[in-house]
Design a protein around this motif. Structure first.
Motif, mmCIF file in Angstrom:
data_model
loop_
_atom_site.group_PDB
_atom_site.id
_atom_site.type_symbol
_atom_site.label_atom_id
_atom_site.label_comp_id
_atom_site.label_asym_id
_atom_site.label_seq_id
_atom_site.Cartn_x
_atom_site.Cartn_y
_atom_site.Cartn_z
ATOM 1 N N ASP A 207 0.806 -1.218 0.000
ATOM 2 C CA ASP A 207 0.000 0.000 0.000
ATOM 3 C C ASP A 207 0.842 1.272 0.000
ATOM 4 O OD1 ASP A 207 0.988 -0.212 2.537
ATOM 5 O OD2 ASP A 207 -0.928 0.069 3.563
ATOM 6 N N THR A 208 2.153 1.125 -0.218
ATOM 7 C CA THR A 208 3.054 2.269 -0.370
ATOM 8 C C THR A 208 3.996 1.971 -1.534
ATOM 9 O OG1 THR A 208 4.831 1.423 1.052
ATOM 10 C CG2 THR A 208 3.016 2.630 2.131
ATOM 11 N N PRO A 209 4.599 2.990 -2.132
ATOM 12 C CA PRO A 209 5.532 2.735 -3.229
ATOM 13 C C PRO A 209 6.735 1.908 -2.783
ATOM 14 C CG PRO A 209 5.525 5.065 -2.637
ATOM 15 C CD PRO A 209 4.364 4.442 -1.952
ATOM 16 N N GLU A 210 7.167 2.081 -1.537
ATOM 17 C CA GLU A 210 8.299 1.292 -1.032
ATOM 18 C C GLU A 210 7.948 -0.191 -1.001
ATOM 19 O OE1 GLU A 210 8.556 5.444 0.708
ATOM 20 O OE2 GLU A 210 6.973 3.936 0.459
ATOM 21 N N LYS A 211 6.764 -0.508 -0.498
ATOM 22 C CA LYS A 211 6.335 -1.908 -0.417
ATOM 23 C C LYS A 211 6.120 -2.505 -1.815
ATOM 24 C CE LYS A 211 4.079 -1.431 4.094
ATOM 25 N NZ LYS A 211 2.773 -1.449 4.808
ATOM 26 N N MET A 212 5.655 -1.662 -2.737
ATOM 27 C CA MET A 212 5.443 -2.143 -4.103
ATOM 28 C C MET A 212 6.784 -2.487 -4.747
ATOM 29 S SD MET A 212 2.884 -2.846 -6.134
ATOM 30 C CE MET A 212 1.484 -1.778 -5.727
ATOM 31 N N LEU A 213 7.794 -1.681 -4.493
ATOM 32 C CA LEU A 213 9.123 -1.978 -5.024
ATOM 33 C C LEU A 213 9.672 -3.259 -4.411
ATOM 34 C CD1 LEU A 213 10.710 1.592 -5.105
ATOM 35 C CD2 LEU A 213 9.961 0.223 -7.064
ATOM 36 N N LEU B 97 7.881 -5.762 -3.489
ATOM 37 C CA LEU B 97 7.136 -6.851 -4.135
ATOM 38 C C LEU B 97 7.731 -7.161 -5.497
ATOM 39 C CD1 LEU B 97 4.651 -8.757 -4.070
ATOM 40 C CD2 LEU B 97 3.319 -6.876 -5.070
ATOM 41 N N GLY B 98 8.101 -6.126 -6.247
ATOM 42 C CA GLY B 98 8.720 -6.311 -7.555
ATOM 43 C C GLY B 98 7.728 -6.544 -8.666
ATOM 44 N N GLU B 99 8.215 -6.403 -9.890
ATOM 45 C CA GLU B 99 7.334 -6.507 -11.056
ATOM 46 C C GLU B 99 6.687 -7.874 -11.177
ATOM 47 O OE1 GLU B 99 7.716 -6.030 -15.900
ATOM 48 O OE2 GLU B 99 8.971 -4.770 -14.608
ATOM 49 N N GLU B 100 7.441 -8.944 -11.003
ATOM 50 C CA GLU B 100 6.868 -10.289 -11.139
ATOM 51 C C GLU B 100 5.867 -10.577 -10.029
ATOM 52 O OE1 GLU B 100 7.118 -12.293 -13.724
ATOM 53 O OE2 GLU B 100 8.291 -10.670 -14.627
ATOM 54 N N GLY B 101 6.181 -10.097 -8.825
ATOM 55 C CA GLY B 101 5.234 -10.278 -7.732
ATOM 56 C C GLY B 101 3.943 -9.524 -7.977
ATOM 57 N N LEU B 102 4.055 -8.323 -8.537
ATOM 58 C CA LEU B 102 2.873 -7.536 -8.872
ATOM 59 C C LEU B 102 2.050 -8.226 -9.956
ATOM 60 C CD1 LEU B 102 1.090 -5.025 -8.856
ATOM 61 C CD2 LEU B 102 2.812 -3.861 -10.259
ATOM 62 N N ILE B 103 2.713 -8.753 -10.948
ATOM 63 C CA ILE B 103 2.017 -9.442 -12.041
ATOM 64 C C ILE B 103 1.147 -10.573 -11.506
ATOM 65 C CG2 ILE B 103 2.407 -11.050 -13.971
ATOM 66 C CD1 ILE B 103 4.645 -9.182 -14.893
ATOM 67 N N GLU B 104 1.635 -11.294 -10.513
ATOM 68 C CA GLU B 104 0.856 -12.401 -9.946
ATOM 69 C C GLU B 104 -0.484 -11.921 -9.387
ATOM 70 O OE1 GLU B 104 1.279 -15.803 -9.927
ATOM 71 O OE2 GLU B 104 2.711 -15.171 -11.473
ATOM 72 N N ALA C 227 2.023 -3.391 -14.976
ATOM 73 C CA ALA C 227 2.943 -3.719 -13.878
ATOM 74 C C ALA C 227 4.257 -2.975 -14.032
ATOM 75 C CB ALA C 227 3.182 -5.232 -13.842
ATOM 76 N N ARG C 228 4.748 -2.912 -15.262
ATOM 77 C CA ARG C 228 6.001 -2.205 -15.529
ATOM 78 C C ARG C 228 5.861 -0.726 -15.151
ATOM 79 N NH1 ARG C 228 6.128 -3.256 -20.607
ATOM 80 N NH2 ARG C 228 6.793 -5.399 -20.182
ATOM 81 N N ASN C 229 4.723 -0.129 -15.531
ATOM 82 C CA ASN C 229 4.512 1.290 -15.225
ATOM 83 C C ASN C 229 4.355 1.531 -13.725
ATOM 84 O OD1 ASN C 229 4.677 2.395 -17.805
ATOM 85 N ND2 ASN C 229 2.517 2.007 -18.252
ATOM 86 N N VAL C 230 3.658 0.640 -13.038
ATOM 87 C CA VAL C 230 3.465 0.815 -11.590
ATOM 88 C C VAL C 230 4.800 0.757 -10.858
ATOM 89 C CG1 VAL C 230 2.533 -0.263 -9.499
ATOM 90 C CG2 VAL C 230 1.074 0.022 -11.513
ATOM 91 N N ILE C 231 5.670 -0.133 -11.268
ATOM 92 C CA ILE C 231 6.990 -0.221 -10.632
ATOM 93 C C ILE C 231 7.819 1.021 -10.939
ATOM 94 C CG2 ILE C 231 9.163 -1.493 -10.589
ATOM 95 C CD1 ILE C 231 6.849 -2.845 -9.074
ATOM 96 N N LYS C 232 7.800 1.479 -12.189
ATOM 97 C CA LYS C 232 8.522 2.708 -12.547
ATOM 98 C C LYS C 232 7.971 3.900 -11.773
ATOM 99 C CE LYS C 232 9.775 1.449 -17.321
ATOM 100 N NZ LYS C 232 9.528 1.776 -18.754
ATOM 101 N N MET C 233 6.648 3.998 -11.703
ATOM 102 C CA MET C 233 6.011 5.084 -10.979
ATOM 103 C C MET C 233 6.394 5.046 -9.502
ATOM 104 S SD MET C 233 1.921 5.800 -10.491
ATOM 105 C CE MET C 233 1.647 4.208 -9.708
#
Length: 219
Positions: free
Chosen positions: A68-74, A76-83, A95-101
């Motif tokens: 729920d924060t950009p730090e936690k999303m980073l 998790l990573g792109e592959e984790g987000l994709i899941e 997913a790529r854009n969310v990680i870059k953002m």
């Protein structure tokens, strides 16, 4: 954005009557995308492009519990987000854009979501519509996020006539009385989603039927 025949722009008094009814019917309209803070709102809106709010909510309920924060999303990573979001259309690019953002938010904004349209639109995957949703829903600025529903309703009814989304956005800001601008885009979205539908509008249930010039009203 699909085409929609334009009705003539309604006059001030008719617009005031329409939005007075919208407000009486739903005094505090809410967006349907689930979120817990400004960051999760930005992510949810970005994920909703070419997807339904219900589909996004189904994917993000578990996601936002752990990221729920950009730090936690980073973390998790792109592959984790994709899941978590692979049931949503265009999930790899999103997913790529969310990680870059998220990386930009951490590095340039101290992990906080900026409150200016220009700064928001500079983020990967965030266009004007997404920026306006965030400005309206989180920062309470009367920005107008024009989607397919608003474009259709605005032109079909003459509430906000315009040949493209930018023109419809300007028509809302220029013509709708200021007292209604904060909630205008939510009233129009909900009206388009549940009443003034694209293929078969439910005109008998419409609270502004007598004020609407749409020539193809359903019985």
């Amino acid at each position: 954005m699909p085409s929609e025949a334009m009705a003539r722009q309604l006059d001030y008094h008719t617009l005031r009557a329409i939005f007075t009814r919208f407000r009486a019917h739903e005094p505090e309209p809410k967006g349907e995308l689930e979120h817990v803070n400004a960051y999760t709102l930005v992510v949810a809106v970005a994920l909703s492009a070419q997807a339904t709010d219900a589909g996004v909510n189904k994917a993000t309920r578990a996601l936002f519990k752990i990221a729920d924060t950009p730090e936690k999303m980073l973390d998790l990573g792109e592959e984790g987000l994709i899941e978590h979001i692979k049931t949503i259309g265009l999930y790899r690019n999103k997913a790529r854009n969310v990680i870059k953002m998220s990386r930009i938010l951490v590095e340039d904004y101290g992990g906080e979501v900026p409150s200016s349209r220009a700064a928001l639109q500079s983020l990967p995957g965030v266009g004007r519509k997404t920026a306006n949703v965030v400005l309206n829903m989180w920062f309470h600025y009367p920005a107008q996020a024009v989607d397919t529903h608003i474009f259709r309703v605005g032109n079909r009814t003459g509430i906000a006539a315009g040949k493209d989304v930018d023109a419809v956005e300007r028509a809302i800001e220029d013509n709708i009385p200021v007292a209604f601008l904060q909630h205008a885009h939510h009233w129009l979205i909900l009206h388009g989603r549940y009443v003034c539908k694209a293929r078969k509008p439910v005109c008998p249930n419409c609270i502004i039927r007598d004020l609407c010039p749409f020539e193809e009203k359903t019985l």
